[in-house]
Design a protein around this motif. Structure first.
Motif, PDB file in Angstrom:
ATOM      1  N   ALA A  37     -34.570 -14.661  20.573  1.00 39.28           N
ATOM      2  CA  ALA A  37     -34.702 -14.206  19.185  1.00 39.28           C
ATOM      3  C   ALA A  37     -33.392 -13.623  18.649  1.00 39.28           C
ATOM      4  CB  ALA A  37     -35.821 -13.173  19.073  1.00 39.28           C
ATOM      5  N   MET A  38     -32.506 -13.170  19.529  1.00 34.21           N
ATOM      6  CA  MET A  38     -31.230 -12.608  19.078  1.00 34.21           C
ATOM      7  C   MET A  38     -30.350 -13.665  18.430  1.00 34.21           C
ATOM      8  SD  MET A  38     -31.336  -9.407  19.509  1.00 34.21           S
ATOM      9  CE  MET A  38     -29.643  -8.918  19.305  1.00 34.21           C
ATOM     10  N   ASP A  39     -30.612 -14.949  18.692  1.00 34.12           N
ATOM     11  CA  ASP A  39     -29.851 -16.010  18.036  1.00 34.12           C
ATOM     12  C   ASP A  39     -30.007 -15.932  16.523  1.00 34.12           C
ATOM     13  OD1 ASP A  39     -29.037 -16.907  20.502  1.00 34.12           O
ATOM     14  OD2 ASP A  39     -30.549 -18.498  20.614  1.00 34.12           O
ATOM     15  N   ARG A  40     -31.141 -15.429  16.054  1.00 33.87           N
ATOM     16  CA  ARG A  40     -31.355 -15.290  14.613  1.00 33.87           C
ATOM     17  C   ARG A  40     -30.389 -14.283  14.008  1.00 33.87           C
ATOM     18  NH1 ARG A  40     -37.651 -14.449  14.451  1.00 33.87           N
ATOM     19  NH2 ARG A  40     -37.490 -14.546  16.690  1.00 33.87           N
ATOM     20  N   VAL A  41     -30.045 -13.252  14.756  1.00 31.43           N
ATOM     21  CA  VAL A  41     -29.074 -12.259  14.267  1.00 31.43           C
ATOM     22  C   VAL A  41     -27.730 -12.943  14.033  1.00 31.43           C
ATOM     23  CG1 VAL A  41     -27.801 -10.156  14.849  1.00 31.43           C
ATOM     24  CG2 VAL A  41     -30.238 -10.327  15.383  1.00 31.43           C
ATOM     25  N   TYR A  46     -23.672 -15.066  10.178  1.00 26.45           N
ATOM     26  CA  TYR A  46     -22.841 -16.144   9.650  1.00 26.45           C
ATOM     27  C   TYR A  46     -23.250 -16.510   8.223  1.00 26.45           C
ATOM     28  CZ  TYR A  46     -20.225 -17.059  13.910  1.00 26.45           C
ATOM     29  OH  TYR A  46     -19.366 -16.940  14.969  1.00 26.45           O
ATOM     30  N   ASP A  47     -24.551 -16.588   7.959  1.00 25.11           N
ATOM     31  CA  ASP A  47     -25.026 -16.895   6.606  1.00 25.11           C
ATOM     32  C   ASP A  47     -24.591 -15.825   5.613  1.00 25.11           C
ATOM     33  OD1 ASP A  47     -26.225 -19.203   7.520  1.00 25.11           O
ATOM     34  OD2 ASP A  47     -28.270 -18.372   7.507  1.00 25.11           O
ATOM     35  N   MET A  48     -24.702 -14.551   6.001  1.00 25.48           N
ATOM     36  CA  MET A  48     -24.329 -13.451   5.129  1.00 25.48           C
ATOM     37  C   MET A  48     -22.834 -13.484   4.807  1.00 25.48           C
ATOM     38  SD  MET A  48     -23.002  -9.951   5.034  1.00 25.48           S
ATOM     39  CE  MET A  48     -22.606  -9.932   6.733  1.00 25.48           C
ATOM     40  N   VAL A  49     -22.011 -13.733   5.811  1.00 25.79           N
ATOM     41  CA  VAL A  49     -20.565 -13.809   5.595  1.00 25.79           C
ATOM     42  C   VAL A  49     -20.239 -14.995   4.699  1.00 25.79           C
ATOM     43  CG1 VAL A  49     -18.334 -14.252   6.705  1.00 25.79           C
ATOM     44  CG2 VAL A  49     -19.916 -12.583   7.682  1.00 25.79           C
ATOM     45  N   ASN A  50     -20.811 -16.153   4.972  1.00 26.11           N
ATOM     46  CA  ASN A  50     -20.548 -17.336   4.148  1.00 26.11           C
ATOM     47  C   ASN A  50     -20.960 -17.104   2.700  1.00 26.11           C
ATOM     48  OD1 ASN A  50     -19.385 -18.924   6.138  1.00 26.11           O
ATOM     49  ND2 ASN A  50     -21.352 -19.714   6.823  1.00 26.11           N
ATOM     50  N   TYR A  51     -22.123 -16.502   2.494  1.00 27.48           N
ATOM     51  CA  TYR A  51     -22.587 -16.219   1.140  1.00 27.48           C
ATOM     52  C   TYR A  51     -21.640 -15.248   0.431  1.00 27.48           C
ATOM     53  CZ  TYR A  51     -25.260 -14.255  -2.683  1.00 27.48           C
ATOM     54  OH  TYR A  51     -25.646 -13.806  -3.913  1.00 27.48           O
ATOM     55  N   THR A  52     -21.300 -14.151   1.099  1.00 24.42           N
ATOM     56  CA  THR A  52     -20.443 -13.136   0.487  1.00 24.42           C
ATOM     57  C   THR A  52     -19.063 -13.694   0.155  1.00 24.42           C
ATOM     58  OG1 THR A  52     -21.639 -11.431   1.713  1.00 24.42           O
ATOM     59  CG2 THR A  52     -19.502 -10.817   0.797  1.00 24.42           C
ATOM     60  N   GLU A  53     -18.504 -14.476   1.065  1.00 27.63           N
ATOM     61  CA  GLU A  53     -17.185 -15.062   0.811  1.00 27.63           C
ATOM     62  C   GLU A  53     -17.266 -16.102  -0.320  1.00 27.63           C
ATOM     63  OE1 GLU A  53     -14.052 -15.371   3.083  1.00 27.63           O
ATOM     64  OE2 GLU A  53     -14.473 -13.441   4.021  1.00 27.63           O
ATOM     65  N   SER A  54     -18.366 -16.849  -0.387  1.00 28.31           N
ATOM     66  CA  SER A  54     -18.536 -17.837  -1.466  1.00 28.31           C
ATOM     67  C   SER A  54     -18.645 -17.150  -2.823  1.00 28.31           C
ATOM     68  CB  SER A  54     -19.788 -18.688  -1.219  1.00 28.31           C
ATOM     69  OG  SER A  54     -19.625 -19.476  -0.082  1.00 28.31           O
TER      70      SER A  54
END
Length: 66
Positions: A37-41, A46-54
């Protein structure tokens, strides 16, 4: 156990550290391997960083960036 993830983005270096420590009064044996389940973290980070940088990139393209 501790796991650190670092992403070198265009606008920042992003780091998150997750620590798993046993409770003060352990009932069972401590966790010695990262649960799947830690893979979700990792994916969320990665999704949060990609979104914020976009968003930051879009702001700069529109002239909104500071």
């Amino acid at each position: 156990m501790e796991k650190t993830l670092t992403i070198n983005g265009a606008f920042a270096e992003w780091t998150v550290t997750v620590t798993v420590a046993p409770p003060e009064d352990p009932i069972d044996a401590p966790i010695t391997d990262w649960p799947p389940a830690m893979d979700r973290v990792t994916r969320y980070f990665y999704d949060m960083v990609n979104y914020t940088e976009s968003v930051r990139d879009a702001e700069l393209a529109r002239g909104d960036g500071r």
